[in-house]
Motif scaffolding. Structure first.
Motif, short mmCIF file in Angstrom:
data_model
loop_
_atom_site.label_atom_id
_atom_site.label_comp_id
_atom_site.label_asym_id
_atom_site.label_seq_id
_atom_site.Cartn_x
_atom_site.Cartn_y
_atom_site.Cartn_z
N HIS A 79 0.92 -1.14 -0.09
CA HIS A 79 -0.03 -0.09 0.10
C HIS A 79 0.95 1.30 -0.01
O HIS A 79 1.79 1.32 0.64
N TYR A 80 0.56 2.20 -0.99
CA TYR A 80 1.25 3.51 -0.89
C TYR A 80 0.64 4.58 -1.05
O TYR A 80 -0.59 4.48 -1.42
N VAL A 81 1.15 5.74 -0.57
CA VAL A 81 0.65 7.27 -0.66
C VAL A 81 0.81 7.71 -1.96
O VAL A 81 1.68 7.84 -2.33
N ARG A 82 -0.42 7.62 -2.71
CA ARG A 82 -0.34 8.23 -4.07
C ARG A 82 -0.43 9.70 -4.25
O ARG A 82 0.27 10.28 -5.24
N ASP A 83 -1.11 10.26 -3.47
CA ASP A 83 -1.25 11.78 -3.52
C ASP A 83 -1.66 12.37 -1.98
O ASP A 83 -2.11 11.37 -1.23
N TYR A 84 -1.56 13.37 -1.96
CA TYR A 84 -1.85 14.11 -0.42
C TYR A 84 -2.43 15.46 -0.80
O TYR A 84 -2.12 16.14 -1.99
N GLY A 85 -3.08 15.85 0.22
CA GLY A 85 -3.66 17.40 -0.05
C GLY A 85 -3.45 17.97 1.47
O GLY A 85 -3.25 17.37 2.55
N GLY B 79 -4.42 22.91 8.92
CA GLY B 79 -3.11 22.55 8.73
C GLY B 79 -2.70 21.16 8.49
O GLY B 79 -1.61 20.73 8.57
N MET B 80 -3.77 20.45 8.47
CA MET B 80 -3.67 18.76 8.45
C MET B 80 -3.47 18.37 6.89
O MET B 80 -4.12 19.15 6.09
N TYR B 81 -3.11 17.28 6.72
CA TYR B 81 -2.78 16.75 5.41
C TYR B 81 -3.63 15.47 5.26
O TYR B 81 -3.95 14.49 6.31
N ILE B 82 -4.16 15.33 4.12
CA ILE B 82 -4.95 13.99 4.07
C ILE B 82 -4.23 13.32 2.95
O ILE B 82 -3.63 13.80 1.96
N ARG C 111 -6.36 9.04 5.11
CA ARG C 111 -6.15 9.35 6.85
C ARG C 111 -5.65 10.74 6.91
O ARG C 111 -4.65 11.11 6.12
N TRP C 112 -6.26 11.57 7.69
CA TRP C 112 -5.74 12.73 8.18
C TRP C 112 -4.49 12.74 9.17
O TRP C 112 -4.34 12.04 10.13
N CYS C 113 -3.55 13.47 8.75
CA CYS C 113 -1.90 13.30 9.46
C CYS C 113 -1.64 14.70 9.60
O CYS C 113 -2.07 15.72 8.81
N SER C 114 -0.97 14.81 10.62
CA SER C 114 -0.21 16.15 10.90
C SER C 114 0.80 16.76 10.19
O SER C 114 1.19 17.98 10.31
#
Length: 110
Positions: free
Chosen positions: A66-72, A78-81, A104-107
């Motif tokens: 499983h890999y992070v394909r993109d994020y926003g 200020g959180m990242y998805i 997942r929402w991440c800091s």
């Protein structure tokens, strides 16, 4: 754009609803708890005949890569998805299109 508590609640309800649809449709939600805010370097598309092998930010375990394909990033919080995808590598054709795995929402940014 400032979101109200009601709007955030609606977004959460939509995400839960989507997860339910994926379970009914046979999605990969059984490992949804594994959308995490940490990663390591992994190889994806490493079977013969598939897409070119590449490095990705993700994790590997018994149910696959499983890999992070993109994020926003949400400017207000200020959180990242992080949008996680399943590397559907292998099979008789060498590669199958990757599929959405979960978010997942991440800091921090991946």
């Amino acid at each position: 754009m400032k979101r109200t508590l009601k709007q955030w609640g609606a977004l959460g309800a939509a995400a839960v609803s989507l997860a339910g649809v994926m379970v009914v449709a046979g999605g990969t939600t059984s490992a949804h708890a594994d959308t995490r805010c940490t990663w390591g370097w992994i190889k994806i598309n490493d079977s013969a005949g598939g897409d070119p092998i590449s490095d990705a930010r993700g994790h590997s375990h018994s149910s696959g890569n499983h890999y992070v394909r993109d994020y926003g990033r949400d400017a207000n919080s200020g959180m990242y998805i992080w949008n996680w995808w399943a590397d559907n590598d292998g099979g008789s054709d060498g590669d199958t299109s990757d599929t959405y795995f979960g978010s997942r929402w991440c800091s921090n940014a991946p």
